[in-house]
Scaffold this motif. Structure first.
Motif, short mmCIF file in Angstrom:
data_model
loop_
_atom_site.label_atom_id
_atom_site.label_comp_id
_atom_site.label_asym_id
_atom_site.label_seq_id
_atom_site.Cartn_x
_atom_site.Cartn_y
_atom_site.Cartn_z
N HIS A 75 -7.15 -3.89 -10.33
CA HIS A 75 -6.39 -4.27 -11.53
C HIS A 75 -7.37 -4.76 -12.58
O HIS A 75 -8.43 -5.28 -12.25
CB HIS A 75 -5.39 -5.38 -11.21
N PRO A 76 -7.03 -4.64 -13.84
CA PRO A 76 -7.95 -5.09 -14.89
C PRO A 76 -8.19 -6.60 -14.87
O PRO A 76 -9.23 -7.07 -15.29
CB PRO A 76 -7.26 -4.66 -16.19
N SER A 77 -7.22 -7.35 -14.35
CA SER A 77 -7.39 -8.80 -14.29
C SER A 77 -8.47 -9.21 -13.30
O SER A 77 -9.08 -10.25 -13.40
CB SER A 77 -6.06 -9.47 -13.93
N SER A 78 -8.72 -8.34 -12.31
CA SER A 78 -9.75 -8.60 -11.31
C SER A 78 -10.68 -7.40 -11.28
O SER A 78 -10.24 -6.28 -11.07
CB SER A 78 -9.11 -8.80 -9.93
N ARG A 79 -11.93 -7.61 -11.46
CA ARG A 79 -12.88 -6.49 -11.47
C ARG A 79 -13.33 -6.12 -10.07
O ARG A 79 -14.26 -5.36 -9.90
CB ARG A 79 -14.10 -6.82 -12.36
N ARG A 80 -12.66 -6.65 -9.06
CA ARG A 80 -13.01 -6.35 -7.67
C ARG A 80 -12.04 -5.34 -7.08
O ARG A 80 -10.85 -5.39 -7.36
CB ARG A 80 -12.99 -7.63 -6.84
N TRP A 81 -12.56 -4.47 -6.25
CA TRP A 81 -11.74 -3.50 -5.55
C TRP A 81 -11.12 -4.16 -4.32
O TRP A 81 -11.77 -4.94 -3.64
CB TRP A 81 -12.57 -2.31 -5.10
N ALA A 82 -9.88 -3.82 -4.04
CA ALA A 82 -9.19 -4.29 -2.83
C ALA A 82 -8.88 -3.08 -1.97
O ALA A 82 -8.30 -2.10 -2.45
CB ALA A 82 -7.91 -5.03 -3.20
N TRP A 83 -9.29 -3.12 -0.71
CA TRP A 83 -9.04 -2.02 0.21
C TRP A 83 -7.61 -2.07 0.70
O TRP A 83 -7.04 -3.14 0.88
CB TRP A 83 -9.96 -2.11 1.41
N GLY A 84 -7.06 -0.88 0.94
CA GLY A 84 -5.70 -0.85 1.44
C GLY A 84 -5.25 0.53 1.85
O GLY A 84 -6.03 1.49 1.90
N VAL A 85 -3.97 0.61 2.13
CA VAL A 85 -3.31 1.84 2.53
C VAL A 85 -2.11 2.02 1.61
O VAL A 85 -1.34 1.08 1.40
CB VAL A 85 -2.84 1.75 4.01
N ALA A 86 -1.97 3.22 1.06
CA ALA A 86 -0.83 3.52 0.20
C ALA A 86 0.14 4.42 0.96
O ALA A 86 -0.27 5.21 1.81
CB ALA A 86 -1.29 4.19 -1.08
N ARG A 87 1.41 4.28 0.62
CA ARG A 87 2.43 5.10 1.26
C ARG A 87 3.43 5.59 0.20
O ARG A 87 3.91 4.81 -0.62
CB ARG A 87 3.18 4.31 2.32
N TYR A 88 3.69 6.89 0.25
CA TYR A 88 4.66 7.47 -0.68
C TYR A 88 6.07 7.11 -0.26
O TYR A 88 6.43 7.24 0.90
CB TYR A 88 4.56 9.00 -0.68
N GLU A 89 6.85 6.68 -1.20
CA GLU A 89 8.28 6.53 -1.04
C GLU A 89 8.93 7.47 -2.05
O GLU A 89 8.23 8.11 -2.83
CB GLU A 89 8.71 5.08 -1.29
N THR A 90 10.23 7.57 -2.06
CA THR A 90 10.91 8.52 -2.93
C THR A 90 10.58 8.29 -4.40
O THR A 90 10.23 9.22 -5.12
CB THR A 90 12.44 8.42 -2.73
N ASP A 91 10.68 7.04 -4.85
CA ASP A 91 10.51 6.76 -6.27
C ASP A 91 9.37 5.79 -6.58
O ASP A 91 9.25 5.32 -7.70
CB ASP A 91 11.82 6.18 -6.82
N ARG A 92 8.54 5.51 -5.59
CA ARG A 92 7.45 4.56 -5.82
C ARG A 92 6.32 4.81 -4.82
O ARG A 92 6.50 5.46 -3.81
CB ARG A 92 7.95 3.13 -5.71
N LEU A 93 5.16 4.24 -5.15
CA LEU A 93 4.01 4.24 -4.26
C LEU A 93 3.81 2.80 -3.81
O LEU A 93 3.57 1.92 -4.64
CB LEU A 93 2.77 4.76 -4.99
#
Length: 144
Positions: A45-63
């Motif tokens: 996010h622009p508020s934090s210049r650090r990367w956060a590791w994670g897992v994304a999952r597709y839903e019907t209308d959102r990620l």
């Protein structure tokens, strides 16, 4: 002698708690990645210049995005498909290469007008772009 045994017991209990926490994080990650429509994805996010590791999952209308080092069963962030615009994609450069997975593509987006960066593999980007483009009619989706 008694103080030494007490110290060893406390140290052992602390090590056990840390080990249990690590096992829980690994079990959670295994459950998340075992589902269909998940991929490794780092977020910045622009508020934090650090990367956060994670897992994304597709839903019907959102990620939905889940932080890697968390025990929460709920996503840390959700990005509405209709409010997500891809503005540019590029290779990770400089220090970014050490903060994201090897060979990652950085996808610069806007979510509800706010800048957002996602880092994922090229295969994951292909799926991400397809998911965005397959939005129902009426949703203005922009894929760079």
């Amino acid at each position: 002698m008694r103080e030494l045994l007490l110290s060893l017991e406390v140290a052992g209990a602390c090590a056990l708690v840390v080990l249990l926490g690590l096992v829980l994080v690994l079990v959670r990650r295994r459950r998340l990645t075992g589902r269909l429509g998940t991929f490794d994805c780092s977020v910045r996010h622009p508020s934090s210049r650090r990367w956060a590791w994670g897992v994304a999952r597709y839903e019907t209308d959102r990620l939905d995005w889940y932080r890697t080092f968390s025990l929460s069963p709920r996503p840390s962030c959700s990005f509405a498909r209709g409010a997500l615009d891809v503005t540019r994609r590029r290779d990770a450069d400089g220090q970014e290469r050490f903060a994201v997975q090897p060979g990652a593509i950085v996808v610069e987006c806007r979510h509800r007008g706010a800048p957002l960066e996602l880092a994922m593999s090229s295969d994951a980007y292909t799926g991400f772009a397809s998911w965005l483009e397959s939005a129902p009619p009426g949703q203005n989706v922009n894929v760079a």
